[in-house]
Design a protein around this motif. Structure first.
Motif, PDB file in Angstrom:
ATOM      1  N   LYS A   1      63.716  60.651  56.802  1.00 31.31           N
ATOM      2  CA  LYS A   1      64.404  59.735  56.832  1.00 31.31           C
ATOM      3  C   LYS A   1      63.075  58.342  55.337  1.00 31.31           C
ATOM      4  O   LYS A   1      63.086  57.881  54.905  1.00 31.31           O
ATOM      5  CB  LYS A   1      63.866  58.705  58.152  1.00 31.31           C
ATOM      6  N   MET A   2      61.995  59.375  55.085  1.00 28.61           N
ATOM      7  CA  MET A   2      60.986  57.965  54.766  1.00 28.61           C
ATOM      8  C   MET A   2      61.117  58.875  53.221  1.00 28.61           C
ATOM      9  O   MET A   2      60.218  60.601  53.063  1.00 28.61           O
ATOM     10  CB  MET A   2      59.687  58.763  55.564  1.00 28.61           C
ATOM     11  N   PRO A   3      61.200  57.887  52.174  1.00 26.79           N
ATOM     12  CA  PRO A   3      61.728  58.017  50.685  1.00 26.79           C
ATOM     13  C   PRO A   3      59.979  58.717  50.752  1.00 26.79           C
ATOM     14  O   PRO A   3      60.521  59.961  49.431  1.00 26.79           O
ATOM     15  CB  PRO A   3      61.494  56.847  50.457  1.00 26.79           C
ATOM     16  N   SER A   4      58.782  58.270  51.072  1.00 17.12           N
ATOM     17  CA  SER A   4      57.647  59.468  50.443  1.00 17.12           C
ATOM     18  C   SER A   4      57.409  60.472  51.122  1.00 17.12           C
ATOM     19  O   SER A   4      57.516  61.592  50.157  1.00 17.12           O
ATOM     20  CB  SER A   4      56.308  58.943  50.873  1.00 17.12           C
ATOM     21  N   ASP A   5      58.032  60.676  51.868  1.00 18.66           N
ATOM     22  CA  ASP A   5      58.313  62.980  52.189  1.00 18.66           C
ATOM     23  C   ASP A   5      59.480  62.839  51.346  1.00 18.66           C
ATOM     24  O   ASP A   5      58.905  64.508  50.979  1.00 18.66           O
ATOM     25  CB  ASP A   5      58.787  62.767  53.822  1.00 18.66           C
TER      26      ASP A   5
ATOM     27  N   GLN B   1      59.973  62.429  48.035  1.00 17.31           N
ATOM     28  CA  GLN B   1      59.003  62.677  47.246  1.00 17.31           C
ATOM     29  C   GLN B   1      58.120  63.865  47.434  1.00 17.31           C
ATOM     30  O   GLN B   1      58.292  64.569  47.022  1.00 17.31           O
ATOM     31  CB  GLN B   1      57.893  61.564  46.943  1.00 17.31           C
ATOM     32  N   ARG B   2      57.440  64.189  48.923  1.00 22.90           N
ATOM     33  CA  ARG B   2      56.968  65.282  48.605  1.00 22.90           C
ATOM     34  C   ARG B   2      57.508  66.535  48.342  1.00 22.90           C
ATOM     35  O   ARG B   2      57.406  67.701  47.866  1.00 22.90           O
ATOM     36  CB  ARG B   2      56.185  64.787  49.566  1.00 22.90           C
TER      37      ARG B   2
ATOM     38  N   SER C   1      66.671  60.583  46.998  1.00 23.30           N
ATOM     39  CA  SER C   1      65.698  58.718  46.962  1.00 23.30           C
ATOM     40  C   SER C   1      66.218  58.475  45.461  1.00 23.30           C
ATOM     41  O   SER C   1      66.006  57.489  44.905  1.00 23.30           O
ATOM     42  CB  SER C   1      64.500  59.963  45.908  1.00 23.30           C
TER      43      SER C   1
ATOM     44  N   GLN D   1      56.713  57.025  60.408  1.00 26.10           N
ATOM     45  CA  GLN D   1      57.493  55.956  59.962  1.00 26.10           C
ATOM     46  C   GLN D   1      56.644  54.841  59.918  1.00 26.10           C
ATOM     47  O   GLN D   1      57.052  53.318  59.605  1.00 26.10           O
ATOM     48  CB  GLN D   1      59.271  55.841  59.264  1.00 26.10           C
TER      49      GLN D   1
ATOM     50  N   ARG E   1      51.759  64.305  41.155  1.00 29.12           N
ATOM     51  CA  ARG E   1      52.711  63.408  40.988  1.00 29.12           C
ATOM     52  C   ARG E   1      52.016  61.673  41.822  1.00 29.12           C
ATOM     53  O   ARG E   1      51.420  61.949  42.911  1.00 29.12           O
ATOM     54  CB  ARG E   1      53.615  64.106  42.552  1.00 29.12           C
TER      55      ARG E   1
ATOM     56  N   TYR F   1      50.893  55.639  46.068  1.00 27.08           N
ATOM     57  CA  TYR F   1      50.715  56.893  46.277  1.00 27.08           C
ATOM     58  C   TYR F   1      50.237  58.056  45.532  1.00 27.08           C
ATOM     59  O   TYR F   1      51.291  58.076  44.772  1.00 27.08           O
ATOM     60  CB  TYR F   1      51.138  57.503  47.720  1.00 27.08           C
TER      61      TYR F   1
ATOM     62  N   ILE G   1      51.109  61.901  45.071  1.00 29.44           N
ATOM     63  CA  ILE G   1      51.157  64.286  45.783  1.00 29.44           C
ATOM     64  C   ILE G   1      50.639  65.343  45.053  1.00 29.44           C
ATOM     65  O   ILE G   1      50.686  65.050  43.739  1.00 29.44           O
ATOM     66  CB  ILE G   1      52.732  63.606  45.860  1.00 29.44           C
TER      67      ILE G   1
ATOM     68  N   ALA H   1      52.384  71.146  49.216  1.00 24.99           N
ATOM     69  CA  ALA H   1      52.208  69.235  48.939  1.00 24.99           C
ATOM     70  C   ALA H   1      51.751  69.094  50.118  1.00 24.99           C
ATOM     71  O   ALA H   1      51.401  68.436  51.076  1.00 24.99           O
ATOM     72  CB  ALA H   1      53.529  68.902  48.424  1.00 24.99           C
ATOM     73  N   PHE H   2      50.100  68.580  49.933  1.00 20.69           N
ATOM     74  CA  PHE H   2      49.591  67.573  50.899  1.00 20.69           C
ATOM     75  C   PHE H   2      50.822  66.343  51.138  1.00 20.69           C
ATOM     76  O   PHE H   2      51.392  65.741  50.021  1.00 20.69           O
ATOM     77  CB  PHE H   2      48.343  67.469  50.771  1.00 20.69           C
TER      78      PHE H   2
ATOM     79  N   PRO I   1      51.353  62.489  51.273  1.00 21.55           N
ATOM     80  CA  PRO I   1      51.299  61.300  50.012  1.00 21.55           C
ATOM     81  C   PRO I   1      49.748  61.074  50.220  1.00 21.55           C
ATOM     82  O   PRO I   1      49.798  60.418  51.099  1.00 21.55           O
ATOM     83  CB  PRO I   1      52.018  60.787  50.439  1.00 21.55           C
TER      84      PRO I   1
ATOM     85  N   TYR J   1      48.096  57.261  50.044  1.00 16.72           N
ATOM     86  CA  TYR J   1      48.435  56.355  50.246  1.00 16.72           C
ATOM     87  C   TYR J   1      47.332  55.177  49.619  1.00 16.72           C
ATOM     88  O   TYR J   1      46.101  55.047  50.086  1.00 16.72           O
ATOM     89  CB  TYR J   1      48.607  55.823  51.178  1.00 16.72           C
TER      90      TYR J   1
ATOM     91  N   TRP K   1      66.590  53.446  63.177  1.00 15.46           N
ATOM     92  CA  TRP K   1      66.719  55.052  62.389  1.00 15.46           C
ATOM     93  C   TRP K   1      65.677  56.021  63.646  1.00 15.46           C
ATOM     94  O   TRP K   1      66.643  57.257  63.623  1.00 15.46           O
ATOM     95  CB  TRP K   1      65.455  54.989  61.521  1.00 15.46           C
TER      96      TRP K   1
END
Lengths: 167, 690
Positions: free
Chosen positions: A66-70, A72-73, A105, B60, B117, B127, B129, B137-138, B140, B142, B280
């Motif tokens: 659900k998380m956008p940063s995930d 991206q990862r 994304s 989240q 990235r 952030y 990555i 990949a670790f 992110p 922040y 969610w």
């Protein structure tokens, strides 16, 4: 009063967060518990084959997050993995996940490129065809909204110009 | 609910602040001199960069984030990345201590990092990555207080970072997927080739080359093409109208994307609306077990495949591979074709003892005898032959090198050469005045001048400083070298200065000693070797292509070996050709080799035959040990200082005679150092400013 404000924000966020709601209807979503579970499995994995398996599973979970940063990862991981590809089946899987990550994304151009390449590897993939249709439908939908926003902006500018001319 | 969420976030903020206070530092620290050392992590590690309040988000909810400290340390010229979470935070009861340690990054070397990235939106948190070569990949990282740019700048100071050509926000770290980039990294010539042109490969087949697809290496692209060709391909209904409308609406969808991203950042990053998270969180995950089982099955298949690969590797280790026989036998050929080369003469007394029939280095008496009464070289071929087989005494080089390089015409007289020198000296002074008259105020507005001057200043202080002529501080010869190179960058403004040119100028200045004459000899040499430094690398690619053709002609088993092991681009010979073995031999032997090559006695491309000769000398080792590209590149680089000059030149001569017309036909016309084919413009102009 708070409830009313919350309701207004809910409706606004529903409109703008169409990606999430659309994804909820079409693709399975991953909770953070699943992602942390994959990370624990990866940390505990000893041999190389097991690690690759866990990395693949983790990237799957991330692009479905659900998380956008995930997301991206997951995209970053898949872009690295797709270069190390060894077989057509693996490549198709990674390209599909990469296309899905870009789709979720909001980067539809790259998503479309990836799904095209995925279909080059395996034209019969129903999963890829479904995602391609979703991408194109989404481009049409967002394009129409974009036209509306642009027309509105032009209207506002025209209104201001008319007001200035009148005075 | 909204009040409670806000209060929870405030509490977590206080906790982070308290944790920062416990650590004793809340600001970014940077130690340029590297005086501090951390005993806890490494014994000799030096702290380079430290950033507090760098967090990850396992869930989240912002309240469950883990704050920590980001460090860059350096040990034995390797950069390490660390991220350690803060301890003692009781507000995050949901996460156990084991979970927090799961995300710790403990001193990961940058040699294992593939790319970085960054995500730096105008609104919302920044952030980065970090992606490893294994594909992991670790989470992110922040940067709540900003500073992503400073972090990347610090990394760039110690590691080669290249912005990805496909995505502005992706930085590639030592991209070893590209053979050319790998070669250049090993060559330690970081600025000899722009990264963007690393993807341009000369078509070795001569005709067609597969289209380079986005986001994958050419190998993957080729594999995709082959797979799609071999399998059944579904007939794709092509609807141009739909494609056009999709393309048009795609542009408008960017407007919507911008609006959505802005709003999403405001809503989700600040976590101001708990109801959204709640909704969610209630979403059920239906087909996760099914999906994971599919992945597990595929991975199981991959494991089986990897086992078979391991078995193959073991077989390779056990058995010794027979090397195909050399089609040319050196000893016999050298006896028949190659004439024996005399050792360089060091004593006058020994020279008197040698009979006239034995060839030796050209002496002043011999050279004088070749000139007629007015100073012309009557038979230039005789001179070049003597230089080819014996070389030149050092005192005589100053007289002969201008002829070999083409600065003097062979049929020029003493008087004409004297006049030429005086005219050229005035011309050099005029050219030099062009950049000497640039004031500091003008230099501020002259970017290319500053860039070239910076490059030259950096290069001259590290060119041949071990050689006595250029050693020590405030060396006048180093200043002359700088002046000549800067003047050349104005004389040939289209080409400018490229790394490697100082390697050519250094022996010329040592021999000629005069600044003006050195400059014009350098100009004459660059007329032939300037294409080595062209931005599009066309000169280098044609030479590497010609080299592959010669190896195919003279040693087809070795050529087939390179073909099977993906070494057919011959990039491992890049440095040999770029600076013509300057770093493979000691100074005196380099000068001997160059004057042999500059005679163009047997071929203008004799240096390519020298390459073939060296490869042939090493063929049993290369093929016997089954070297792949990386091992071969390392092996070739380590040959520096271990190549025997006389036997190599003798072998090259035999190979050149053996190849004959076929060898000459294998080399495309215009291949450097042949003089360029006549065009209107010497150098193709590129619109993009460097």
């Amino acid at each position: 009063m708070d409830a009313a404000i919350g309701k207004v924000f809910d409706s606004v966020s529903d409109f703008f967060s169409g990606a999430a709601s659309a994804s909820a209807d079409e693709f399975p979503l991953c909770d953070s518990d699943i992602i942390s579970g994959c990370e624990k499995e990866l940390a505990e994995a000893q041999d190389e084959g097991r690690k690759k398996e866990c990395i693949m599973r983790l990237s799957w979970a991330l692009v479905h997050s659900k998380m956008p940063s995930d997301i991206q990862r997951g995209i970053a991981m898949l872009e690295a993995l797709v270069v190390n590809d060894t077989s057509a089946m693996k490549l198709r899987e990674k390209l599909y996940l990469l296309a899905l990550g870009y789709y979720r994304s909001g980067d539809f151009s790259r998503s479309r490129d990836c799904i095209e390449r995925c279909l080059e590897v395996e034209p019969e993939s129903g999963q890829a065809q479904a995602l391609k249709k979703a991408i194109e439908d989404r481009i049409v939908k967002d394009g129409v909204i974009g036209v509306g926003i642009a027309v509105t902006a032009v209207g506002v500018v025209a209104g201001i110009a008319a007001a200035i001319l009148r005075s | 609910m909204s009040m409670e969420a806000t209060e929870l976030q405030d509490l977590s903020d206080d906790a982070d602040y308290a944790a920062s206070q416990q650590q004793g530092s809340a600001s970014m620290m940077r130690s340029d001199s590297g005086k501090r050392s951390l005993q806890s992590e490494h014994e000799d590690a030096v702290l380079i960069y430290l950033k507090d309040n760098v967090a990850i988000h396992p869930t989240q909810f912002a309240s469950e984030r883990i704050s920590g400290r980001l460090k860059l340390t350096k040990q034995d010229s390797v950069l390490f990345l660390s991220w350690i979470p803060y301890k003692g935070q009781t507000s995050n009861a949901k996460l156990s201590e084991k979970d927090r340690s799961l995300y710790t990054i403990t001193a990961v070397p940058f040699t294992e990092v593939r790319s970085i990235r960054r995500h730096t939106p105008a609104l919302g948190w920044q952030y980065v990555i970090v992606v490893l070569s294994s594909g992991l990949a670790f989470p992110p990282l922040y940067f709540y207080n900003g500073g992503v740019r400073e972090f990347l700048a610090m990394v760039k100071q110690h590691v080669f970072l290249a912005r990805s050509s496909e995505d502005q926000n992706v930085f590639i770290v030592n991209d070893f997927q590209s053979p050319l980039q790998r070669t250049l990294s090993s060559l330690e010539l970081p600025s000899s080739l722009p990264v963007a042109s690393g993807q341009s490969v000369y078509p070795l087949d001569g005709g067609s080359s597969s289209e380079n697809q986005r986001r994958t290496s050419s190998d993957v692209g080729n594999r995709v093409s082959s797979v799609s060709q071999s399998g059944f391909r579904k007939q794709k209904s092509h609807d141009p109208t739909r494609d056009l409308s999709i393309h048009l609406l795609e542009k408008f969808s960017l407007v919507t994307k911008f609006a959505r991203d802005t709003t999403t950042q405001l809503f989700s990053e600040n976590n101001g609306f708990g109801s959204i998270d709640k909704r969610w969180n209630n979403q059920p995950v239906h087909s996760y077990p099914e999906k994971l089982s599919n992945i597990a099955e595929e991975k199981h298949h991959e494991i089986r495949h990897s086992y078979s690969e391991n078995d193959l590797l073991k077989d390779d280790e056990i058995s010794y591979i027979d090397v195909p026989a050399d089609p040319l036998e050196f000893d016999k050929l050298s006896l028949m074709w190659g004439k024996p080369r005399q050792p360089p003469m060091g004593h006058k007394e020994r020279r008197n003892d040698i009979s006239p029939s034995i060839k030796c280095r050209i002496s002043t008496e011999y050279f004088t005898a070749l000139l007629d009464s007015e100073g012309r070289v009557v038979e230039s071929k005789a001179l070049r032959e003597r230089v080819f087989y014996g070389g030149i005494e050092h005192q005589l080089r100053r007289e002969v090198w201008p002829f070999l390089l083409g600065y003097y015409a062979y049929d020029s007289t003493y008087a004409e050469r004297e006049y030429l020198r005086s005219v050229k000296r005035m011309e050099y002074a005029t050219l030099k005045q062009q950049w000497q008259s640039i004031s500091p105020e003008q230099a501020k507005r002259f970017t290319k001048y500053r860039e070239r001057k910076g490059l030259i200043d950096k290069d001259v202080v590290r060119t041949d400083r071990a050689f006595e002529y250029y050693e020590g501080d405030d060396n006048l010869h180093v200043n002359s070298m700088r002046d000549i190179l800067l003047t050349y960058s104005f004389y040939n403004f289209d080409l400018g200065y490229c790394q490697g040119m100082s390697d050519y100028l250094s022996p010329i200045l040592f021999v000629m000693e005069d600044e003006s004459e050195s400059f014009w000899c350098f100009v004459a040499l660059m007329e032939r070797l300037g294409p080595n430094f062209n931005r599009d690398q066309n000169g280098m690619h044609t030479q590497l292509f010609a080299l592959s053709k010669l190896v195919e002609l003279l040693d087809s088993p070795l050529h087939n070996y390179f073909k099977e092991n993906d070494c057919l681009n011959y990039f491992f010979c890049f440095r040999w050709i770029l600076i013509q073995f300057k770093r493979e031999f000691e100074y005196e032997k380099t000068m001997q080799l160059w004057e042999v090559m500059w005679t163009h006695y047997l071929s203008e491309h004799f240096h390519l035959y020298v390459c073939v000769a060296v490869l042939k000398r090493c063929r049993s080792k290369i093929m016997g040990e089954q070297m792949d590209f990386d091992t071969l590149l390392k092996f070739i680089n380590e040959l520096s200082g271990h190549i025997d000059l006389d036997s190599t030149v003798r072998d090259a001569e035999a190979l050149c005679i053996e190849a004959g017309e076929n060898g000459a036909a294998s080399i495309p016309p215009g291949t450097p150092p042949s003089l360029p084919l006549d065009d209107g413009t010497l150098y193709p102009q590129e619109d993009d400013v460097l």
